[in-house]
Design a protein around this motif. Structure first.
Motif, PDB file in Angstrom:
ATOM      1  N   CYS A  70       0.828  -1.207   0.000  1.00  0.00           N
ATOM      2  CA  CYS A  70       0.000   0.000   0.000  1.00  0.00           C
ATOM      3  C   CYS A  70       0.865   1.260   0.000  1.00  0.00           C
ATOM      4  CB  CYS A  70      -0.933  -0.007   1.213  1.00  0.00           C
ATOM      5  SG  CYS A  70      -2.230  -1.265   1.160  1.00  0.00           S
ATOM      6  N   HIS A  85      -9.225   2.359  -3.400  1.00  0.00           N
ATOM      7  CA  HIS A  85      -9.725   1.134  -4.020  1.00  0.00           C
ATOM      8  C   HIS A  85      -8.652   0.051  -4.071  1.00  0.00           C
ATOM      9  CE1 HIS A  85     -13.194   3.265  -6.377  1.00  0.00           C
ATOM     10  NE2 HIS A  85     -13.252   3.432  -5.066  1.00  0.00           N
ATOM     11  N   LEU A  86      -7.400   0.473  -3.998  1.00  0.00           N
ATOM     12  CA  LEU A  86      -6.304  -0.480  -4.121  1.00  0.00           C
ATOM     13  C   LEU A  86      -5.933  -1.113  -2.784  1.00  0.00           C
ATOM     14  CD1 LEU A  86      -4.589  -1.387  -6.556  1.00  0.00           C
ATOM     15  CD2 LEU A  86      -2.843   0.230  -5.841  1.00  0.00           C
ATOM     16  N   PRO A  89      -7.339  -5.021  -2.338  1.00  0.00           N
ATOM     17  CA  PRO A  89      -6.557  -5.999  -3.114  1.00  0.00           C
ATOM     18  C   PRO A  89      -5.144  -6.197  -2.588  1.00  0.00           C
ATOM     19  CG  PRO A  89      -7.785  -4.570  -4.595  1.00  0.00           C
ATOM     20  CD  PRO A  89      -7.948  -4.009  -3.223  1.00  0.00           C
ATOM     21  N   PRO A 539      -6.683  -0.850 -14.453  1.00  0.00           N
ATOM     22  CA  PRO A 539      -6.581  -1.770 -13.308  1.00  0.00           C
ATOM     23  C   PRO A 539      -7.293  -1.274 -12.067  1.00  0.00           C
ATOM     24  CG  PRO A 539      -4.451  -1.532 -14.390  1.00  0.00           C
ATOM     25  CD  PRO A 539      -5.361  -0.515 -14.996  1.00  0.00           C
ATOM     26  N   ILE A 540      -7.344   0.043 -11.845  1.00  0.00           N
ATOM     27  CA  ILE A 540      -7.979   0.556 -10.636  1.00  0.00           C
ATOM     28  C   ILE A 540      -9.474   0.269 -10.660  1.00  0.00           C
ATOM     29  CG2 ILE A 540      -8.391   2.848 -11.583  1.00  0.00           C
ATOM     30  CD1 ILE A 540      -7.378   1.918  -7.976  1.00  0.00           C
ATOM     31  N   ALA A 543      -9.861  -3.151  -9.377  1.00  0.00           N
ATOM     32  CA  ALA A 543      -9.714  -3.151  -7.923  1.00  0.00           C
ATOM     33  C   ALA A 543     -11.007  -2.712  -7.244  1.00  0.00           C
ATOM     34  CB  ALA A 543      -8.560  -2.240  -7.518  1.00  0.00           C
ATOM     35  N   PHE A 546     -13.496  -5.479  -7.460  1.00  0.00           N
ATOM     36  CA  PHE A 546     -13.148  -6.542  -6.523  1.00  0.00           C
ATOM     37  C   PHE A 546     -13.595  -6.192  -5.107  1.00  0.00           C
ATOM     38  CE2 PHE A 546     -10.114  -8.291  -3.438  1.00  0.00           C
ATOM     39  CZ  PHE A 546     -10.278  -9.651  -3.674  1.00  0.00           C
ATOM     40  N   ASN A 547     -13.449  -4.934  -4.715  1.00  0.00           N
ATOM     41  CA  ASN A 547     -13.909  -4.495  -3.393  1.00  0.00           C
ATOM     42  C   ASN A 547     -15.410  -4.728  -3.235  1.00  0.00           C
ATOM     43  OD1 ASN A 547     -11.302  -3.647  -2.870  1.00  0.00           O
ATOM     44  ND2 ASN A 547     -11.699  -1.522  -3.409  1.00  0.00           N
TER      45      ASN A 547
END
Length: 570
Positions: A70, A85-86, A89, A539-540, A543, A546-547
């Motif tokens: 992170c 958001h990252l 993941p 990619p974000i 992410a 995925f959250n």
């Protein structure tokens, strides 16, 4: 002769993927070789025997890894409002690494490693990877510039996005010195390789000139004048010469004003062959996938036993074989069928194929939930399983994970065939339209733009699958199918319903928002807009999806446990 012309264009992207898969397999082998050696160390090889202590150590390692990831990657997210958001993941990656190290160094894992490679999804995942490796390496002699691709791997930006901003100060001239006599000052702190620069931006708060020598008689380029608050932008795709000299050791700036000038250089570095970035990306994804399965199998043996048994049973069913065979045949057929869309055939083809894979996966998920949960409850088989040392929570989570493994294998098999078809589609369309043959980078770009929508639709399948497992604790197969289909339709209409309710009366707005709360917003997992627009999903966004998926699945599976907890199995 015709084959020799298009085959290098088709095989080069798969050679790049094959190198990444090989690197991933080598990395996994190296990791577990080191962990196997550590398992002989007293105290490390037996650490996992003490579950509470192993959990504590794994949590500490996971926290350290997640914090480091992170700290490194979250500040780089643009725009910054999506940076959080990252976080989730990165925490999941930390969990895989933390628990993977502890249970990978377990002496039992060392003894069972070959057995793990032969059970569950491992044969299918490894078999698909080896097949792609064989296909890619078989055409090595046809690959365009393989040495250049491998050399560019060392230039891939692994820790940042390749953007570097450097500010330098150039002193002003004395009041007695004329502006035309201002000296050219050498810039010392700027180092770059212009062949790797894909973009450069220069701005200054004063009027300055940039040259490549101190003496005007030694200039080999025309000095570039930079006005205050003006930004010079140059990209490697531009046909104009760059504003900076090719040699970073020969940059001289002239400040014609009495005040100091602050010049900001923004350099964006990428590999000479940008497609080489795929190699470490594929290697990392494969490594995390294999480590995740091995860790799950060792850290949760009871749940894993139910999951592997469920996956083995479902993958042997005729429906699974039929869906796989029909899916492969349909994808190959759609790759050569013209859609008459005036150059957008590949978009329609990708949209149809990805939707087909998702629909087949949903059918398999709901069917498996009905056959493995509903029928086992109704047939009293679940009572026999629960008489063993496994509780209802482990039974339900094992069933969901086992069906998820089944669907994952289906996605991998059909997705591999789709990538082959997508890579060939630009060549086929160019020949059919009598157009110039595209470069291999075009096929590579089409492959990369196909993977994110596949990931999104797999997430959507996981969300609907969680609902199917929850409903299977109370409903038979047919009712489960109807409910899941209804939720799928309404879930894809959630966003339009909320938007259409805006500005209407309070009752319509309340109903629209109520539906959005109760039914999952499946539009979050749709990649159709990106496919139709011909753009790549960042990619974000994956992410963020995925959250949402993780929170939704946790909520639904908790509901499923509540429904299953008081279900009379006798």
């Amino acid at each position: 002769m015709e084959i020799s012309q298009w085959l290098p264009v088709w095989i080069t992207p798969f050679w790049v993927i094959a190198v990444g898969l090989t690197a991933g397999l080598v990395l996994v082998a190296a990791i577990y070789a080191v962990l196997a050696a550590l398992s002989f160390v007293p105290g490390i090889g037996t650490l996992a025997d003490n579950r509470p202590l192993a959990t504590t150590v794994a949590a500490i390692i996971a926290a350290v890894v997640a914090f480091a990831l992170c700290w490194q990657y979250v500040p780089q997210v643009e725009p910054a409002k999506y940076s959080l958001h990252l976080v989730l993941p990165m925490i999941m990656v930390g969990i895989i690494i933390g628990w993977g190290i502890v249970y990978g160094a377990w002496s039992r894992t060392r003894r069972e490693l070959l057995q793990i490679a032969r059970e569950g999804p491992m044969p299918y995942l490894l078999g698909t990877a080896v097949t792609l490796i064989v296909i890619g390496f078989a055409g090595t002699k046809l690959v365009e510039n393989p040495r250049g691709i491998l050399a560019s791997v060392r230039q891939v930006n692994l820790l940042d996005d390749g953007t570097e901003t450097i500010s330098v100060t150039v002193p002003g001239i004395d009041s007695d010195t004329q502006a035309s006599q201002a000296p050219f000052v050498k810039i010392q702190d700027l180092r770059y390789d212009q062949d790797r620069l894909t973009e450069m931006r220069v701005e200054s708060d004063k009027f300055v000139r940039i040259a490549d020598a101190e003496d005007p008689d030694d200039f080999t380029m025309i000095p570039v004048a930079l006005q205050p608050a003006e930004e010079l932008v140059h990209r490697d795709t531009d046909n104009t010469p760059p504003p900076l000299p090719r040699d970073s050791d020969g940059i001289y700036v002239q400040n014609t004003e009495t005040d100091d000038a602050t010049i900001t250089f923004t350099l964006v570095r990428h590999p000479k062959i940008k497609e080489a970035s795929t190699i470490p990306l594929v290697a990392v994804c494969l490594t995390l996938t294999l480590m995740g399965f091995i860790t799950f199998r060792q850290a949760a043996p009871r749940i894993a036993a139910v999951a592997l048994s469920t996956a083995k049973s479902e993958m042997a069913q005729p429906l699974y074989l039929v869906l796989t065979a029909v899916g492969i045949a349909t994808i190959i057929l759609l790759g050569i069928v013209p859609f008459y869309t005036m150059g957008d055939d590949i978009k329609i083809m990708k949209d149809c194929c990805i939707t087909l894979i998702m629909v087949f996966a949903l059918i398999q998920f709901v069917w498996s939930a009905g056959s493995t949960v509903s029928e086992e409850i109704e047939g009293r088989t679940a009572l026999t399983v629960l008489s063993k040392p496994i509780n209802r929570r482990g039974f339900l989570l094992g069933k969901y994970t086992g069906i998820l493994i089944t669907v994952l294998v289906l996605f991998v098999l059909l997705g591999a065939v789709l990538l082959m078809s997508v890579s060939y589609k630009p060549l086929y369309d160019a020949r059919e339209a009598s157009m110039k043959q595209p470069e291999w980078t075009v096929s590579h770009m089409e492959i990369l733009s196909t993977i994110p929508p596949l990931a999104l639709y797999f997430m959507e399948t996981m969300a609907i699958g969680a609902i199917a497992v929850a409903l299977a604790t109370r409903l038979p197969l047919l009712a489960n199918f109807i409910c899941c289909f209804t939720i799928y339709v309404i879930g894809n209409l959630t966003a339009p319903l909320v938007q259409s309710s805006a500005g209407e009366n309070a009752l319509v707005g309340f109903v629209g928002k109520l539906i959005a709360v109760i039914v999952p917003n499946l539009n979050s997992f749709s990649g159709q807009s990106a496919i139709d627009a011909g753009i790549s999903i960042p990619p974000i966004y994956l992410a963020g999806a995925f959250n949402y998926l993780l929170c939704f699945c946790v909520m639904v599976l908790m509901l499923a446990l509540l429904l299953f907890e008081d279900r009379d199995l006798a």
